[in-house]
Write a protein that holds these residues in place. Structure first.
Motif, mmCIF file in Angstrom:
data_model
loop_
_atom_site.group_PDB
_atom_site.id
_atom_site.type_symbol
_atom_site.label_atom_id
_atom_site.label_comp_id
_atom_site.label_asym_id
_atom_site.label_seq_id
_atom_site.Cartn_x
_atom_site.Cartn_y
_atom_site.Cartn_z
ATOM 1 N N UNK A 377 -4.980 38.341 4.496
ATOM 2 C CA UNK A 377 -4.373 38.668 3.206
ATOM 3 C C UNK A 377 -4.412 37.469 2.265
ATOM 4 N N UNK A 378 -4.102 36.288 2.801
ATOM 5 C CA UNK A 378 -4.160 35.095 1.963
ATOM 6 C C UNK A 378 -5.568 34.797 1.472
ATOM 7 N N UNK A 382 -6.731 34.657 -2.402
ATOM 8 C CA UNK A 382 -7.390 33.479 -2.953
ATOM 9 C C UNK A 382 -8.682 33.864 -3.665
ATOM 10 N N UNK A 383 -9.479 34.730 -3.027
ATOM 11 C CA UNK A 383 -10.724 35.157 -3.663
ATOM 12 C C UNK A 383 -10.443 35.920 -4.948
ATOM 13 N N UNK A 384 -9.380 36.737 -4.944
ATOM 14 C CA UNK A 384 -9.071 37.523 -6.143
ATOM 15 C C UNK A 384 -8.603 36.642 -7.293
ATOM 16 N N UNK A 385 -7.951 35.505 -7.012
ATOM 17 C CA UNK A 385 -7.460 34.650 -8.090
ATOM 18 C C UNK A 385 -8.589 34.050 -8.921
ATOM 19 N N UNK A 403 -16.833 37.057 4.915
ATOM 20 C CA UNK A 403 -17.820 36.840 3.853
ATOM 21 C C UNK A 403 -17.122 36.950 2.506
ATOM 22 N N UNK A 404 -17.281 35.919 1.689
ATOM 23 C CA UNK A 404 -16.679 35.902 0.359
ATOM 24 C C UNK A 404 -17.751 35.591 -0.665
#
Length: 418
Positions: A377-378, A382-385, A403-404
Motif C-alpha cells: 500500500x505504501x 508513493x507511486x501515485x504521489x 514493477x513501477x
C-alpha cells in the motif's frame, strides 16, 4: 410546489406531498414503542402462560392427590412466577440467579415430597437452565441437573424416577444448547475484536507510511520553493537595467514563494518529528544510493542481489528519485521477509517518458496475505504521489514481481517547455 395561503408565513408552508399526518405519525410511534416493548411482553407472557398451565394441571389432578393441595398450588406458582426475573433483559445477575434457584428448588420440592411436577414447572426449569448456560453461568446451570440425577439413583418410586430421568435428560440438553450459543457468541465477539484490532494496526501502519511520504515530499518541495525565492531575489538584484515593473514582479515572486514555504512548513512541519531528540537529519536518498542499498541487502540476506541499469542515465527530479529509491527499498525488504535466500534482480530502465523500476525474486512467491499488507500500500501511494503506477504479483516463471512506472517529467512540464 408549496402552496401558501393569504397571510401565511412562508417558513411554515410545506410541500403537499410531505405534509405530516398526525394519525400516521402516532401509529409509527406506537409501532416503534411496541417493538421496543416486545421482549418485555414476552418475558411476562411466557411465565403467565406457564403459571396458568401449572395451576390447571394441579386442579385437574386434584382428585388423585391424597393431600397437600394448597401446598401444590403454591409450588406450582413458585415454579413459574419468578421466571420474569430470569427472562428480563434488565435484570441483574444476582436477581436472575436467585430466581432460577428458587424455581429449581420449587421443582425439586414438587417432585420429591408430593411426586408431582407440572409440565409448566418442567418448561420453566428448562428455560432457566438454557438461559444460565447462554449467559455464561455454566456451573450454576449444571447444578440444576444434579438433584434429578440423585433422585433417579436414590431408588424412589417408578413414576418419580422416570420424571427425574426425563427432566435430567432434557435439562442436560438445554444446558448444552445454551452453552453452545454462549461459546458461539463469545467466539464471534472475539473474531470481531481481533478483526478490528488488525484493521487498526493496518491503518496505523499505513498512516505512518503516509506521514513518512509527506515528510519526504516536504523536504523536496521546500528545496524547490526555496530555490525559486533565491533565484527571484538574485535576478532582481543582479539584472542591470531591470525595469521597475519587472523588479516589482520578481519581488512579488519571491514573496509568494516565501509565503508558500511558510504555509507548507506550518502544515507539514509537525510530521518531521523534530520534537524527538533522537531525530537524525540527513539528505533524502536518490538513485545514486541504490548501489549501497543493494550491497546492504546482499549482506543482510546472504543471497545474490543484482542491480541492472539500461537506457541513458540522467538526473531526475528529486521526488522521482526518492520515490524510486523507497520502492526498491521496500521491495527488497519484502523479498528478504517472504523469500529468504532467493536471488533478487533490481532493474532500472530509463526511458524518454518514464522510469521503469522492476524488482523480482526467484522465490516460491509471496503468500496471498502479503498482498494486503501496508508495505505494498505504501509503495502504491508513493507511486501515485508522483503520477506513476505500481503493479505487483507473481512473476512469469515463478517468484514475485514489483514493477513501477514513474513519469520522468512532472505534470505540465512538457507543455510549459513547448
Amino acid at each position: 410546489m408549496p402552496v401558501r395561503g393569504p397571510g401565511q408565513n412562508p417558513a411554515t408552508v410545506r410541500d403537499p406531498g410531505t405534509v405530516r399526518n398526525p394519525g400516521r405519525d402516532r401509529l409509527v410511534a406506537l409501532g416503534r414503542a411496541g417493538l421496543a416493548a416486545a421482549p418485555r411482553r414476552v418475558a411476562l407472557a411466557v411465565p403467565v402462560a406457564l403459571a396458568v398451565l401449572a395451576l390447571s394441571e394441579v386442579l385437574l389432578r386434584s382428585r388423585d392427590l391424597a393431600g397437600g393441595f394448597a401446598a401444590l398450588l403454591l409450588l406450582a406458582l413458585a415454579t413459574t412466577v419468578p421466571l420474569p426475573f430470569v427472562l428480563g433483559t434488565g435484570t441483574g445477575r444476582l436477581a436472575r440467579n436467585g430466581a432460577a434457584v428458587a424455581i429449581g428448588a420449587a421443582c425439586v420440592l414438587s417432585l420429591v415430597p408430593f411426586g408431582m411436577l407440572t409440565v409448566g414447572g418442567v418448561v420453566a426449569q428448562l428455560v432457566c437452565v438454557y438461559v444460565l448456560g447462554r449467559s455464561g453461568a455454566t456451573a450454576l446451570g449444571g447444578l440444576f441437573v444434579l438433584p434429578y440425577v440423585v433422585i433417579a439413583l436414590a431408588g424412589h418410586e417408578d413414576p418419580t424416577r422416570i420424571v427425574a430421568v426425563l427432566v435430567a435428560t432434557l435439562a442436560s440438553a438445554a444446558a448444552a444448547t445454551g452453552i453452545a450459543h454462549h461459546v458461539r457468541s463469545t467466539a464471534l465477539a472475539h473474531s470481531v475484536t481481533e478483526q478490528a484490532f488488525a484493521d487498526t494496526l493496518l491503518e496505523h501502519a499505513a498512516r505512518g507510511e503516509r506521514a513518512r511520504i509527506a515528510r519526504e515530499l516536504h523536504d523536496v518541495v521546500a528545496h524547490h520553493i526555496s530555490m525559486i525565492a533565491v533565484q527571484a531575489e538574485t535576478a532582481r538584484l543582479t539584472t542591470p537595467g531591470l525595469p521597475t515593473e519587472g523588479a516589482t514582479r520578481l519581488l512579488a515572486i519571491g514573496d509568494t514563494a516565501r509565503t508558500a514555504l511558510t504555509e507548507m512548513r506550518r502544515l507539514l512541519g509537525v510530521l518531521r518529528e523534530d520534537a524527538h531528540t533522537g531525530v537524525q537529519r540527513r539528505p533524502q536518498p536518490g538513485l545514486r544510493q541504490l548501489i549501497e542499498l543493494v550491497d546492504e541487502s546482499r549482506d543482510a540476506a546472504g543471497s545474490r542481489t543484482r542491480l541492472i541499469i539500461s537506457g541513458p542515465v540522467t538526473t531526475l527530479d528529486p521526488g522521482i528519485e526518492v520515490t524510486a529509491y523507497r520502492i526498491v527499498q521496500e521491495a527488497l525488504t519484502n523479498a528478504r521477509r517472504h523469500a529468504p535466500g532467493a536471488a533478487v534482480d533490481v532493474e532500472l530502465r530509463y526511458g524518454d517518458a518514464d522510469l521503469a523500476v522492476r524488482v523480482r525474486d526467484n522465490g516460491p512467491g509471496h503468500p496471498a496475505t502479503h498482498n494486503s499488507g501496508h508495505g505494498l500500500l505504501g509503495m502504491r501511494e508513493r507511486a501515485a504521489t508522483v503520477g506513476g503506477t505500481l503493479h505487483t504479483g507473481s512473476a512469469p516463471g515463478g517468484g514475485f514481481l514489483v514493477e513501477a512506472r514513474l513519469p520522468v517529467n512532472p505534470d505540465g512540464e512538457e507543455e510549459t517547455s513547448a
